[in-house]
Design an enzyme around this catalytic site. Structure first.
Site, PDB file in Angstrom:
ATOM      1  N   LYS A 116      32.107 -17.385  29.814  1.00 51.23           N
ATOM      2  CA  LYS A 116      33.275 -17.187  28.935  1.00 51.23           C
ATOM      3  C   LYS A 116      33.341 -18.144  27.748  1.00 51.23           C
ATOM      4  O   LYS A 116      34.388 -18.283  27.103  1.00 51.23           O
ATOM      5  CB  LYS A 116      34.611 -17.232  29.715  1.00 51.23           C
ATOM      6  CG  LYS A 116      34.658 -16.396  30.956  1.00 51.23           C
ATOM      7  CD  LYS A 116      34.008 -15.056  30.825  1.00 51.23           C
ATOM      8  CE  LYS A 116      34.749 -14.082  29.955  1.00 51.23           C
ATOM      9  NZ  LYS A 116      33.917 -12.840  29.776  1.00 51.23           N
TER      10      LYS A 116
ATOM     11  N   HIS B 159      23.490 -18.608  32.469  1.00 52.35           N
ATOM     12  CA  HIS B 159      24.687 -19.443  32.627  1.00 52.35           C
ATOM     13  C   HIS B 159      24.358 -20.666  33.489  1.00 52.35           C
ATOM     14  O   HIS B 159      25.272 -21.390  33.922  1.00 52.35           O
ATOM     15  CB  HIS B 159      25.807 -18.670  33.339  1.00 52.35           C
ATOM     16  CG  HIS B 159      26.498 -17.638  32.499  1.00 52.35           C
ATOM     17  ND1 HIS B 159      26.794 -17.829  31.174  1.00 52.35           N
ATOM     18  CD2 HIS B 159      26.984 -16.398  32.813  1.00 52.35           C
ATOM     19  CE1 HIS B 159      27.425 -16.758  30.708  1.00 52.35           C
ATOM     20  NE2 HIS B 159      27.541 -15.881  31.684  1.00 52.35           N
TER      21      HIS B 159
ATOM     22  N   SER C 103      40.201 -17.278  30.201  1.00 53.19           N
ATOM     23  CA  SER C 103      39.289 -16.154  29.956  1.00 53.19           C
ATOM     24  C   SER C 103      38.554 -15.751  31.243  1.00 53.19           C
ATOM     25  O   SER C 103      38.407 -14.563  31.557  1.00 53.19           O
ATOM     26  CB  SER C 103      38.289 -16.574  28.868  1.00 53.19           C
ATOM     27  OG  SER C 103      37.416 -15.522  28.567  1.00 53.19           O
TER      28      SER C 103
ATOM     29  N   PHE D 299      36.960  -6.647  27.907  1.00 51.62           N
ATOM     30  CA  PHE D 299      35.974  -7.735  27.777  1.00 51.62           C
ATOM     31  C   PHE D 299      36.288  -8.545  26.526  1.00 51.62           C
ATOM     32  O   PHE D 299      36.315  -9.770  26.548  1.00 51.62           O
ATOM     33  CB  PHE D 299      34.539  -7.184  27.711  1.00 51.62           C
ATOM     34  CG  PHE D 299      33.540  -8.299  27.602  1.00 51.62           C
ATOM     35  CD1 PHE D 299      33.076  -8.947  28.737  1.00 51.62           C
ATOM     36  CD2 PHE D 299      33.106  -8.746  26.361  1.00 51.62           C
ATOM     37  CE1 PHE D 299      32.205 -10.025  28.636  1.00 51.62           C
ATOM     38  CE2 PHE D 299      32.235  -9.821  26.251  1.00 51.62           C
ATOM     39  CZ  PHE D 299      31.780 -10.450  27.400  1.00 51.62           C
TER      40      PHE D 299
ATOM     41  N   ARG E 168      38.893  -9.700  24.852  1.00 47.13           N
ATOM     42  CA  ARG E 168      40.301  -9.818  25.242  1.00 47.13           C
ATOM     43  C   ARG E 168      41.171 -10.340  24.096  1.00 47.13           C
ATOM     44  O   ARG E 168      41.963  -9.612  23.545  1.00 47.13           O
ATOM     45  CB  ARG E 168      40.374 -10.733  26.483  1.00 47.13           C
ATOM     46  CG  ARG E 168      41.630 -10.649  27.299  1.00 47.13           C
ATOM     47  CD  ARG E 168      41.568 -11.666  28.432  1.00 47.13           C
ATOM     48  NE  ARG E 168      41.346 -13.020  27.918  1.00 47.13           N
ATOM     49  CZ  ARG E 168      42.301 -13.857  27.535  1.00 47.13           C
ATOM     50  NH1 ARG E 168      43.557 -13.516  27.659  1.00 47.13           N
ATOM     51  NH2 ARG E 168      42.018 -15.065  27.060  1.00 47.13           N
TER      52      ARG E 168
HETATM   53  P1  A3P Z   1      38.720 -14.277  25.662  1.00 44.54           P
HETATM   54  O1  A3P Z   1      38.738 -13.782  27.062  1.00 44.54           O
HETATM   55  O2  A3P Z   1      39.442 -15.588  25.491  1.00 44.54           O
HETATM   56  O3  A3P Z   1      39.183 -13.260  24.668  1.00 44.54           O
HETATM   57  P2  A3P Z   1      31.340 -14.546  27.121  1.00 44.54           P
HETATM   58  O4  A3P Z   1      30.639 -13.653  26.168  1.00 44.54           O
HETATM   59  O5  A3P Z   1      30.720 -15.882  27.279  1.00 44.54           O
HETATM   60  O6  A3P Z   1      31.643 -13.851  28.402  1.00 44.54           O
HETATM   61  O7  A3P Z   1      32.760 -14.913  26.446  1.00 44.54           O
HETATM   62  C1  A3P Z   1      33.753 -13.949  26.286  1.00 44.54           C
HETATM   63  C2  A3P Z   1      34.855 -14.569  25.468  1.00 44.54           C
HETATM   64  O8  A3P Z   1      34.415 -14.676  24.107  1.00 44.54           O
HETATM   65  C3  A3P Z   1      36.110 -13.693  25.445  1.00 44.54           C
HETATM   66  O9  A3P Z   1      37.204 -14.600  25.280  1.00 44.54           O
HETATM   67  C4  A3P Z   1      35.863 -12.866  24.193  1.00 44.54           C
HETATM   68  O10 A3P Z   1      37.010 -12.261  23.658  1.00 44.54           O
HETATM   69  C5  A3P Z   1      35.295 -13.947  23.272  1.00 44.54           C
HETATM   70  N1  A3P Z   1      34.572 -13.383  22.134  1.00 44.54           N
HETATM   71  C6  A3P Z   1      33.588 -12.462  22.132  1.00 44.54           C
HETATM   72  N2  A3P Z   1      33.229 -12.144  20.882  1.00 44.54           N
HETATM   73  C7  A3P Z   1      34.007 -12.892  20.054  1.00 44.54           C
HETATM   74  C8  A3P Z   1      34.128 -12.991  18.634  1.00 44.54           C
HETATM   75  N3  A3P Z   1      33.393 -12.260  17.813  1.00 44.54           N
HETATM   76  N4  A3P Z   1      35.033 -13.872  18.140  1.00 44.54           N
HETATM   77  C9  A3P Z   1      35.801 -14.622  18.952  1.00 44.54           C
HETATM   78  N5  A3P Z   1      35.734 -14.552  20.306  1.00 44.54           N
HETATM   79  C10 A3P Z   1      34.854 -13.697  20.854  1.00 44.54           C
END
Ligand code: A3P
Length: 303
Positions: free
Chosen positions: A55, A116, A146, A263, A265
Site C-alpha cells: 500500500k 513486497h 489503506s 483499489f 481508493r
Molecule cells: P489509498 O488506499 O490510500 O487510496 P499499492 O499499489 O502499493 O497497493 O498502493 C495502493 C495505494 O496507492 C492506494 O492508496 C491507491 O489509491 C494509491 N495510488 C495508486 N495510484 C495512485 C496515484 N496515481 N496517485 C496517488 N495514489 C495512488
C-alpha cells in the site's frame, strides 16, 4: 481465462488464507509453500525491481516506470494489466495459475518485477547481479488505513477485523509482510550499499514531475519535456482510477471485491485523520517515536 479454470479459482478463493511466519515475517501460506523456488529465483542484470511495503504506492510507481520505459506511449502501457506487465515474484495463486516466479521466468528481458519483501528476504541473485531497485515508502498512518481497506476487499489476505483490532495488529507487525517499521528501516539501511533509489509517496504526490525525473535518471532514460508532461497526466490518480490496465478491475470480484473498497481508493496524504481516534493517534505517536529512534528517515504525515 478458461471458464473451468475460473470456476476452480473461484472455489479456491472461498476461504481467506492462513499466514505462516518465515524468519518471523507473516506471509500467505501459499508463498511459504514455494519458498525454495523464490529463494533460488534467478535475477538478470538488467532486471529492475520495484519493492515496497504493501500500500505504499507500488502500482503508481509501476505505471510511472512503464510510461518512462515506453517513452510515454500510452497504448503500449495498456498492453496488459499491471500484474501481467510486472510479475510479483512471491505470489503463488492456486494451480494451474502460474506463480510469480514462473511468470517472471517466462518473460523476456528487460523485466520490471515487483516484491513486497523486507530487504533480508530478497533472493540473493538480485544483489549478485547488481540489479537496480526502486523502493517506495509511505507514511505508516496512511499505509495502515489503506491496508485495512485493502484487506477487506482482497480475498487473498486475512479479514482485517475491526479498525481497532487492525490498529493493534499493524503496530505489532502481525500483518502480511510484517512490520512496516522494520521494512522501511531495513531498506533505508541498505540503500547506499546497492543500486537502490529510495522514494517517498508523499514526495511523488507533492511534485510528481520532480520524482518522475529522478526515476528516469536512475534507469538512464532521457525524457523530452512533452513526454514528461504526458507521464504526469497519465499517472495521476484520476487517470489511473479509470484505466482498467492500472486499477485492477480486470481481476474477478471473488479476488478483489471493489464494491467493498476500490483499489484506487483515495490516493491522498493525510486520510488517516478521518480514521484515527485522538487516543489512537497519541498511542501511535508514542510508539512511533520509540520504534523510529535511531534512524534518519523522515516521513511526512500531511502535505
Ligand atoms: P489509498 O488506499 O490510500 O487510496 P499499492 O499499489 O502499493 O497497493 O498502493 C495502493 C495505494 O496507492 C492506494 O492508496 C491507491 O489509491 C494509491 N495510488 C495508486 N495510484 C495512485 C496515484 N496515481 N496517485 C496517488 N495514489 C495512488
Amino acid at each position: 481465462m478458461d471458464p473451468k479454470m475460473l470456476e476452480s479459482l473461484r472455489l479456491s478463493m472461498q476461504n481467506r488464507p492462513e499466514y505462516v511466519e518465515l524468519d518471523g515475517i507473516p506471509l500467505p501460506k501459499s508463498t511459504c509453500d514455494i519458498w525454495d523456488r523464490i529463494l533460488s529465483f534467478q535475477a538478470r542484470p538488467d532486471d529492475l525491481l520495484i519493492c515496497t511495503y504493501p500500500k505504499a504506492g507500488t502500482t503508481w510507481v509501476h505505471e510511472i516506470v512503464d510510461m518512462i520505459q515506453q517513452n510515454g506511449d500510452v497504448d503500449k502501457c495498456k498492453r496488459a494489466p499491471t500484474y501481467v506487465r510486472n510479475p510479483f515474484i512471491e505470489i503463488a495463486p492456486p494451480k494451474p495459475l502460474p506463480s510469480g516466479v514462473e511468470e517472471a521466468e517466462a518473460m523476456p528481458s528487460p523485466r520490471t518485477l515487483k516484491s513486497h519483501f523486507p530487504v533480508q528476504l530478497i533472493p540473493s541473485s538480485f544483489w549478485e547481479q547488481n540489479c537496480k531497485v526502486i523502493y517506495v515508502a509511505r507514511n505508516a498512518k496512511d499505509v495502515m488505513v489503506s491496508y485495512y481497506y485493502f484487506q477487506k476487499m482482497n480475498k487473498g489476505l486475512k479479514e482485517p477485523g475491526t479498525w481497532s483490532e487492525y490498529f493493534d495488529a499493524f503496530q505489532s507487525g502481525k500483518v502480511a509482510w510484517g512490520s512496516w517499521y522494520d521494512h522501511v528501516k531495513g531498506w533505508w539501511e541498505r540503500k547506499d550499499r546497492q543500486q537502490i533509489l529510495y522514494l517517498f509517496y508523499e514526495d511523488i504526490k507533492e511534485d510528481p514531475r520532480r520524482e518522475i525525473k529522478k526515476m528516469a535518471q536512475f534507469i538512464k532514460k532521457d525524457l523530452a519535456e512533452e513526454v514528461l508532461e504526458k507521464i504526469v497526466q497519465q499517472t495521476s490518480f484520476q487517470a489511473m482510477k479509470v484505466n482498467p490496465m492500472a486499477n485492477y478491475s480486470t481481476l474477478p470480484s471473488f479476488i478483489f471485491d471493489q464494491s467493498v473498497s476500490p483499489f484506487m481508493r483515495k490516493g491522498s496524504v493525510g486520510d488517516w485523520k478521518n480514521h484515527f481516534t485522538v487516543a489512537q493517534n497519541e498511542r501511535f505517536d508514542e510508539d512511533y517515536e520509540q520504534k523510529m529512534s535511531g534512524t534518519s528517515i523522515r516521513f511526512r504525515f500531511e502535505l
